[in-house]
Design a protein around this motif. Structure first.
Motif, PDB file in Angstrom:
ATOM      1  N   VAL A 134      18.272   9.291   2.817  1.00 14.61           N
ATOM      2  CA  VAL A 134      16.964   9.950   2.839  1.00 14.61           C
ATOM      3  C   VAL A 134      16.756  10.756   1.553  1.00 14.61           C
ATOM      4  O   VAL A 134      15.646  10.786   1.004  1.00 14.61           O
ATOM      5  N   GLY A 135      17.808  11.347   1.053  1.00 13.54           N
ATOM      6  CA  GLY A 135      17.697  12.132  -0.190  1.00 13.54           C
ATOM      7  C   GLY A 135      17.372  11.273  -1.397  1.00 13.54           C
ATOM      8  O   GLY A 135      16.903  11.794  -2.415  1.00 13.54           O
ATOM      9  N   GLY A 136      17.622   9.977  -1.291  1.00 16.10           N
ATOM     10  CA  GLY A 136      17.340   9.085  -2.413  1.00 16.10           C
ATOM     11  C   GLY A 136      15.948   8.537  -2.447  1.00 16.10           C
ATOM     12  O   GLY A 136      15.556   7.850  -3.410  1.00 16.10           O
ATOM     13  N   PHE A 137      15.133   8.813  -1.411  1.00 10.25           N
ATOM     14  CA  PHE A 137      13.761   8.298  -1.383  1.00 10.25           C
ATOM     15  C   PHE A 137      12.896   9.044  -2.397  1.00 10.25           C
ATOM     16  O   PHE A 137      13.060  10.239  -2.612  1.00 10.25           O
ATOM     17  N   ALA A 138      11.960   8.309  -2.958  1.00  9.80           N
ATOM     18  CA  ALA A 138      10.986   8.949  -3.854  1.00  9.80           C
ATOM     19  C   ALA A 138      10.091   9.870  -3.043  1.00  9.80           C
ATOM     20  O   ALA A 138       9.809   9.631  -1.872  1.00  9.80           O
ATOM     21  N   ASN A 139       9.662  10.931  -3.646  1.00  8.23           N
ATOM     22  CA  ASN A 139       8.774  11.881  -2.972  1.00  8.23           C
ATOM     23  C   ASN A 139       7.336  11.374  -2.958  1.00  8.23           C
ATOM     24  O   ASN A 139       6.950  10.569  -3.779  1.00  8.23           O
ATOM     25  N   PRO A 172       0.813  -1.223   0.000  1.00  3.44           N
ATOM     26  CA  PRO A 172       0.000   0.000   0.000  1.00  3.44           C
ATOM     27  C   PRO A 172       0.845   1.272   0.000  1.00  3.44           C
ATOM     28  O   PRO A 172       1.755   1.432   0.814  1.00  3.44           O
ATOM     29  N   GLU A 173       0.543   2.156  -0.915  1.00 10.03           N
ATOM     30  CA  GLU A 173       1.290   3.407  -1.034  1.00 10.03           C
ATOM     31  C   GLU A 173       1.225   4.251   0.242  1.00 10.03           C
ATOM     32  O   GLU A 173       2.239   4.851   0.638  1.00 10.03           O
ATOM     33  N   PRO A 174       0.088   4.329   0.922  1.00 10.01           N
ATOM     34  CA  PRO A 174       0.068   5.122   2.169  1.00 10.01           C
ATOM     35  C   PRO A 174       1.046   4.601   3.214  1.00 10.01           C
ATOM     36  O   PRO A 174       1.619   5.392   3.973  1.00 10.01           O
ATOM     37  N   LEU A 175       1.260   3.289   3.271  1.00  5.20           N
ATOM     38  CA  LEU A 175       2.227   2.743   4.226  1.00  5.20           C
ATOM     39  C   LEU A 175       3.641   3.137   3.823  1.00  5.20           C
ATOM     40  O   LEU A 175       4.461   3.505   4.673  1.00  5.20           O
ATOM     41  N   ARG A 176       3.936   3.071   2.539  1.00  3.68           N
ATOM     42  CA  ARG A 176       5.261   3.506   2.062  1.00  3.68           C
ATOM     43  C   ARG A 176       5.518   4.959   2.455  1.00  3.68           C
ATOM     44  O   ARG A 176       6.585   5.298   2.986  1.00  3.68           O
ATOM     45  N   GLU A 177       4.544   5.802   2.217  1.00  3.52           N
ATOM     46  CA  GLU A 177       4.711   7.218   2.535  1.00  3.52           C
ATOM     47  C   GLU A 177       4.904   7.439   4.031  1.00  3.52           C
ATOM     48  O   GLU A 177       5.708   8.288   4.449  1.00  3.52           O
ATOM     49  N   ALA A 178       4.193   6.652   4.854  1.00  2.00           N
ATOM     50  CA  ALA A 178       4.301   6.814   6.308  1.00  2.00           C
ATOM     51  C   ALA A 178       5.683   6.408   6.810  1.00  2.00           C
ATOM     52  O   ALA A 178       6.286   7.109   7.637  1.00  2.00           O
ATOM     53  N   LEU A 200      16.067   3.721   8.860  1.00  2.00           N
ATOM     54  CA  LEU A 200      16.461   3.827   7.455  1.00  2.00           C
ATOM     55  C   LEU A 200      16.162   2.546   6.683  1.00  2.00           C
ATOM     56  O   LEU A 200      15.688   2.591   5.539  1.00  2.00           O
ATOM     57  N   LEU A 201      16.428   1.392   7.311  1.00  5.55           N
ATOM     58  CA  LEU A 201      16.169   0.149   6.571  1.00  5.55           C
ATOM     59  C   LEU A 201      14.671  -0.088   6.402  1.00  5.55           C
ATOM     60  O   LEU A 201      14.232  -0.570   5.354  1.00  5.55           O
ATOM     61  N   GLN A 202      13.865   0.259   7.417  1.00  8.74           N
ATOM     62  CA  GLN A 202      12.417   0.139   7.247  1.00  8.74           C
ATOM     63  C   GLN A 202      11.949   1.013   6.078  1.00  8.74           C
ATOM     64  O   GLN A 202      11.122   0.600   5.259  1.00  8.74           O
ATOM     65  N   ALA A 203      12.485   2.206   5.997  1.00  4.78           N
ATOM     66  CA  ALA A 203      12.106   3.107   4.907  1.00  4.78           C
ATOM     67  C   ALA A 203      12.602   2.611   3.556  1.00  4.78           C
ATOM     68  O   ALA A 203      11.917   2.764   2.533  1.00  4.78           O
ATOM     69  N   GLN A 204      13.799   1.993   3.540  1.00  6.66           N
ATOM     70  CA  GLN A 204      14.321   1.468   2.286  1.00  6.66           C
ATOM     71  C   GLN A 204      13.422   0.365   1.738  1.00  6.66           C
ATOM     72  O   GLN A 204      13.108   0.341   0.544  1.00  6.66           O
ATOM     73  N   TYR A 205      13.022  -0.551   2.602  1.00  5.88           N
ATOM     74  CA  TYR A 205      12.135  -1.622   2.147  1.00  5.88           C
ATOM     75  C   TYR A 205      10.794  -1.048   1.686  1.00  5.88           C
ATOM     76  O   TYR A 205      10.238  -1.480   0.669  1.00  5.88           O
ATOM     77  N   ALA A 206      10.280  -0.091   2.441  1.00  7.13           N
ATOM     78  CA  ALA A 206       9.000   0.506   2.068  1.00  7.13           C
ATOM     79  C   ALA A 206       9.100   1.222   0.727  1.00  7.13           C
ATOM     80  O   ALA A 206       8.201   1.118  -0.112  1.00  7.13           O
ATOM     81  N   ASP A 207      10.196   1.963   0.528  1.00  8.07           N
ATOM     82  CA  ASP A 207      10.363   2.706  -0.720  1.00  8.07           C
ATOM     83  C   ASP A 207      10.452   1.759  -1.912  1.00  8.07           C
ATOM     84  O   ASP A 207      10.051   2.107  -3.021  1.00  8.07           O
ATOM     85  N   ALA A 208      10.983   0.556  -1.663  1.00  5.54           N
ATOM     86  CA  ALA A 208      11.054  -0.466  -2.722  1.00  5.54           C
ATOM     87  C   ALA A 208       9.782  -1.302  -2.786  1.00  5.54           C
ATOM     88  O   ALA A 208       9.663  -2.180  -3.631  1.00  5.54           O
ATOM     89  N   ARG A 209       8.850  -1.019  -1.864  1.00  7.55           N
ATOM     90  CA  ARG A 209       7.576  -1.745  -1.788  1.00  7.55           C
ATOM     91  C   ARG A 209       7.804  -3.245  -1.579  1.00  7.55           C
ATOM     92  O   ARG A 209       7.197  -4.086  -2.245  1.00  7.55           O
ATOM     93  N   ARG A 253      12.408  10.385   7.513  1.00  5.97           N
ATOM     94  CA  ARG A 253      12.887  11.726   7.134  1.00  5.97           C
ATOM     95  C   ARG A 253      13.104  12.620   8.356  1.00  5.97           C
ATOM     96  O   ARG A 253      14.067  13.379   8.413  1.00  5.97           O
ATOM     97  N   TRP A 254      12.199  12.543   9.339  1.00  4.00           N
ATOM     98  CA  TRP A 254      12.352  13.416  10.497  1.00  4.00           C
ATOM     99  C   TRP A 254      13.010  12.731  11.688  1.00  4.00           C
ATOM    100  O   TRP A 254      13.806  13.342  12.405  1.00  4.00           O
ATOM    101  N   GLU A 255      12.715  11.426  11.891  1.00  5.72           N
ATOM    102  CA  GLU A 255      13.196  10.798  13.120  1.00  5.72           C
ATOM    103  C   GLU A 255      14.675  10.433  13.058  1.00  5.72           C
ATOM    104  O   GLU A 255      15.366  10.461  14.090  1.00  5.72           O
ATOM    105  N   VAL A 256      15.184  10.108  11.881  1.00  2.33           N
ATOM    106  CA  VAL A 256      16.606   9.759  11.802  1.00  2.33           C
ATOM    107  C   VAL A 256      17.491  10.947  12.178  1.00  2.33           C
ATOM    108  O   VAL A 256      18.353  10.825  13.063  1.00  2.33           O
ATOM    109  N   PRO A 257      17.329  12.109  11.551  1.00  4.19           N
ATOM    110  CA  PRO A 257      18.173  13.230  11.978  1.00  4.19           C
ATOM    111  C   PRO A 257      17.949  13.627  13.434  1.00  4.19           C
ATOM    112  O   PRO A 257      18.894  14.010  14.136  1.00  4.19           O
ATOM    113  N   PHE A 258      16.706  13.529  13.913  1.00  5.50           N
ATOM    114  CA  PHE A 258      16.444  13.838  15.315  1.00  5.50           C
ATOM    115  C   PHE A 258      17.187  12.873  16.232  1.00  5.50           C
ATOM    116  O   PHE A 258      17.821  13.283  17.211  1.00  5.50           O
ATOM    117  N   THR A 259      17.137  11.589  15.926  1.00 10.18           N
ATOM    118  CA  THR A 259      17.783  10.576  16.758  1.00 10.18           C
ATOM    119  C   THR A 259      19.298  10.770  16.791  1.00 10.18           C
ATOM    120  O   THR A 259      19.931  10.660  17.845  1.00 10.18           O
TER     121      THR A 259
END
Length: 273
Positions: free
Chosen positions: A268-273, A158-164, A203-212, A170-176
């Protein structure tokens, strides 16, 4: 264990009261297993579950009294089950409440996820792993076709899960990584290592999500990023290098955080918008 024996066990499990179907998961479902890998059998159930019958079957298959838990016996997320040894093979029974899987699937479609505390999962259990297990699992027994019908829906990430998940990184990695600086200034390697582990996990959770692509847990997930259909390369090498260089001094910890922030910005800069 040959296929016929595995299917036979699954068929007998499906005859137990409350069990709706059995699905082979883990590395053996993905085809990434080693010869000594466990056979992870997801027991999809709806209450009431006849755990007495499960214990009887476990004793018959193993030739000895084998512990089989009640639902929830291992914690809130890995719902319970049993660790069996059948003819020299490790066979894990892992409960999955099918109604809970359905609820989490609806949440995934709405771009919602949660992370639960569970022994053996230092990053936490991401709720969408429940869905991913069934999405890529191999159904061995499904008398009412309920698993097959649901699995057909889960094939599409689901695209909404990828976006989430991407948005969260995007925000929690630099904060952490920024709050880790406080520990670095005190030479607190324990705190910095924890923050770094959290940041890499996000980052890895986001990478998998970005690759669906569905990801189930932390084991082998960092190495798996490099096999995803993305532009990101050498994720595992760069992530492991950060942990190897930590040290225990303020200077070494600060230097690792410098490298981590630079690398994380690239990812993070490599993720699709």
């Amino acid at each position: 264990m040959d296929e016929d024996r595995l299917v036979e066990i699954a068929g007998r499990l499906a005859q137990v009261g409350g069990i709706l179907g059995v699905c082979l998961g883990g590395s053996r479902a993905r085809g990434t297993h080693r010869p000594d890998s466990d056979f992870d059998l997801g027991l999809y159930y709806r209450q009431p579950l006849d755990t007495a019958a499960l214990r009887g079957l476990a004793a018959e298959l193993t030739g000895e009294v084998t512990e089989v838990t009640e639902p929830g016996g291992w914690g809130p997320w890995v719902d319970g089950g049993g660790w069996l040894t059948v003819a020299g093979h490790r066979v894990d029974w892992i409960y999955r409440d099918l109604d809970r899987v359905r609820r989490i699937w609806r949440e995934c479609q709405a771009g919602k996820f949660e992370v639960g505390v569970q022994a053996g999962h230092p990053l936490g259990v991401y709720s969408h792993s429940y869905v991913g297990e069934l999405a890529v699992g191999r159904i061995l027994a499904d008398p009412g076709d309920e698993l097959r019908e649901l699995q057909a829906e889960l094939r599409h990430y689901p695209e909404p899960l990828r976006e989430a998940l991407v948005g969260n990184a995007r925000w929690e990695v630099p904060f952490t990584l920024s709050v880790a600086r406080k520990g670095a200034s005190r030479g607190d390697a324990f705190y910095v290592a924890g923050c770094l582990f959290r940041a890499v996990g996000l980052l890895l959770q986001a990478q998998y999500a970005d690759a669906r692509v569905w990801v189930f847990n932390e084991k082998g997930a960092v190495q798996g990023v490099d096999e995803l259909p993305t532009e990101q390369k050498n994720f595992a090498v760069r992530a492991q290098a950060l942990f190897a260089a930590l040290g225990t001094t303020s200077d070494s910890l600060a230097a690792v955080l410098d490298d981590a922030e630079e690398w994380a910005a690239e990812v993070v800069g490599g993720f699709a918008n």
